[in-house]
Every structure is written in C-alpha cells, then in structure tokens.
Design an enzyme around this catalytic site. Structure first.
Site, short mmCIF file in Angstrom:
data_model
loop_
_atom_site.label_atom_id
_atom_site.label_comp_id
_atom_site.label_asym_id
_atom_site.label_seq_id
_atom_site.Cartn_x
_atom_site.Cartn_y
_atom_site.Cartn_z
N ARG A 147 99.58 58.90 27.17
CA ARG A 147 98.95 59.92 28.02
C ARG A 147 99.19 59.50 29.46
NH1 ARG A 147 94.52 63.57 27.16
NH2 ARG A 147 93.24 63.94 28.99
N HIS A 206 101.51 69.52 27.03
CA HIS A 206 100.51 68.90 26.15
C HIS A 206 100.77 69.38 24.72
CE1 HIS A 206 97.00 66.87 24.96
NE2 HIS A 206 96.08 67.47 25.68
N GLN A 245 97.94 69.26 21.89
CA GLN A 245 96.91 70.28 22.10
C GLN A 245 97.41 71.65 21.67
OE1 GLN A 245 93.53 69.95 23.60
NE2 GLN A 245 93.53 71.89 22.47
N ASP A 277 91.72 76.94 31.03
CA ASP A 277 91.65 75.50 31.20
C ASP A 277 90.94 75.24 32.52
OD1 ASP A 277 92.03 72.78 30.95
OD2 ASP A 277 94.21 72.83 31.20
N CYS A 297 90.76 74.15 26.01
CA CYS A 297 91.16 72.83 25.52
C CYS A 297 90.14 71.74 25.85
CB CYS A 297 92.54 72.46 26.03
SG CYS A 297 92.75 72.62 27.81
N ARG A 341 92.27 68.88 16.55
CA ARG A 341 93.12 67.85 17.14
C ARG A 341 93.32 66.70 16.15
NH1 ARG A 341 93.40 67.26 22.66
NH2 ARG A 341 94.87 65.59 22.15
#
Length: 310
Positions: A100, A127, A130, A228, A268, A296
């Site tokens: 990440r 991402h 996700q 988001d 998310c 996830r």
C-alpha cells in the site's frame, strides 16, 4: 508469475474465478482450504490502513500463510535503500508482497525487480482489490448462482466526487474491461487525469461519454451510486478548496432519486458524513457499505489463492 497492480492485469475469466472463489470462501469461512499453507507473505504499508491491513492479514492467516506486516518507516526503505534492492532481498524470504503506497511506480518497480507476486493494496493511481470487492458486492445482489459476470453486464455505476482519484480511475478501468457502464460526476478541476486516459487509450477506450460535470446527469438511472472521501491521504493541504468545489457532488436523497428506485449506495470507507454523503443515505436501506467492507476479506483471499497458483 502474475501481479495485480490494476484490475486489468486479470483476464475476464480470472476475475470470474476470483468471484466464484470468493463466494465459496464466504459461504463456508470456517473450512477455508489452506491453499497457502507453509507460505510467508510480506505486507508493506507506506500509508495507514484499517480494512486493507486487517482483511489481508486475516485472509493470509485463514489460508494458512504467515503474514509479516511491515511499514516503510521501520525498514531500510526509510534510510534510503532502493526499492529494487528491497524487492530482490524480500523475494528470497517471502512468497509474495502486498503493498500500500503513494506513487504507483513503486509497485511497478517492486514487480520489475523482484520475482514474487506483487499485489497493489492501494496506490494513488488505482485500488484493484477494492474495485474487485465492489464488483463482487454488486454481483452477489443480482444473482442467485455463481454467474457473477453476467449479473454485472449492462449495469450502470455513477461515481460522484473527485473524479481524478484512485477509485474513479479503478471504476473507469473496470468498466472498460468488463462492460459495466460507468458515469463519473465531478468538477472540471478534478476531471480524470492523463494517466488513466493513457491506459484507457491503450485499451481502445476513452472517458468520452463517461465524465459529466452535472451530478444528476451522471446518476440518472444508475444501479449503483458510489462515492469516496473528498480529501484523500496526502491531499490535506487542499482541503478547503476541495470541500468547496465538491459540495455540489454530495450523494444525498436528491441524487439517489435520480438513480433507479432499487439502486444501491456504495462507499469504500472511511466515510465523512455530511461531506461526500449525507447521513440518511449512508445509514439508509439502500446502503451496502458494510457488505463491501466484509467482501474485501473474501475477495482478497480469492486473489491470493489465484496469484499463488492454488
């Protein structure tokens, strides 16, 4: 060896297999096959994390692997060791890396220099874990069986807010790859950037017809309305300007009324209620944000199994 740096790194058939595996893991989590038994996987975090770290660490454990959680600050990366040397060393210790980071080029360098699978657990560009969990979360609402890709065909997703962020990019790539109709709604100052436009062009696609400055046009007849946070990690200096320019793009009852009556709201997480989404929508019956969060775990277990060749 295969990496997952962006959603298009997986073929359509592989995405279908990820969804089928995720559904199986979700149905019977207590008896998850130990497909990574005896393996050790490194997890390197340049950014803080809740869902990504916990879901990957738990998922690796449930698959029988040993997760080794690192941060850029507690390794020699913080003292100037190159990404290439770190990748070459860690390739001799672990079976794969979950990373990440900020700059997407860090992932590309790890993938180029090392000889183990690299999974993008978020970069400033995209991402993929996700977006795969989001697509699975949508598909499971619309199918009784395991034909998840068919359940997505022809669906429309409206993404409102910062349309030059990693999640907007992820939706554009996923839509172009899988045939999902994606409509972005955001201000011209945060229109889709040159990097995603370049990747789309290489696919023979573009943002034409997928980007609007009017949120109500973007949300019209959508099956999913998605948003988001407006101020991502690393953009705090722009907070006031972003809050002002993005205020018209809040997902609220008025915007949801433009979507289909049975549309889902997705986010998310983490969410800032009263900014990108109103509390009534976030807590309402159309919201499936915690299904996304749970998925996830299941989807990433499937990704790990696929990339480990198991």
């Amino acid at each position: 060896m295969k990496h997952l740096l962006k959603v298009t790194d997986l073929s359509i058939d592989e995405i279908g297999e990820v969804f089928r595996l995720a559904a199986a893991y979700k149905r019977n989590r207590a008896v998850t096959p130990k497909t990574l038994e005896g393996q050790s996987w490194g997890m390197i975090f340049y950014k803080n994390s809740t869902r990504t770290r916990v879901s990957f660490e738990v998922g690796l454990h449930e698959l029988g692997a040993h997760p080794l959680v690192l941060s850029s600050s507690n390794t020699q990366l913080s003292r100037g060791e190159s990404v290439a040397d770190t990748a070459r060393v860690l390739s001799r210790y672990v079976h794969g890396l979950v990373i990440r980071c900020y700059d997407h080029s860090i992932l590309e360098e790890f993938a180029s220099a090392g000889n183990i699978p690299i999974i993008n657990a978020l970069s400033d560009f995209t991402h993929p874990c996700q977006i795969l969990a989001d697509l699975f979360s949508m598909a499971e609402k619309w199918t009784e069986g395991d034909d998840f890709l068919a359940a997505l065909a022809g669906r429309k997703v409206a993404f409102l807010g910062d349309t030059n962020c990693n999640m907007a990019n992820s939706w554009l790539l996923a839509g172009a790859h899988l045939g999902v109709n994606v409509a972005l709604g955001g201000p011209e100052s945060l229109a889709p950037g040159t990097e995603v436009r370049s990747v789309l062009a290489a696919m023979g696609k573009s943002v034409d017809g997928h980007y609007f400055t009017d949120p109500h046009i973007a949300a019209q007849n959508a099956d999913v309305v998605y948003t988001d946070v407006w101020v991502s990690m690393g953009a705090e200096a722009e907070q006031e300007a972003r809050l002002q320019s993005l205020a018209p793009y809040q997902v609220n009852a008025s915007v949801m009324a433009d979507a289909k009556p049975d549309a889902h709201f997705m986010h998310c997480l983490p969410a800032h209620l009263g900014e990108e989404v109103s509390a009534d929508v976030y807590e309402g019956a159309q919201s499936i944000v915690f299904d996304q969060a749970e998925n996830r775990l299941h989807v990433q277990k499937a990704i790990l199994s696929l990339l480990a060749g198991k």
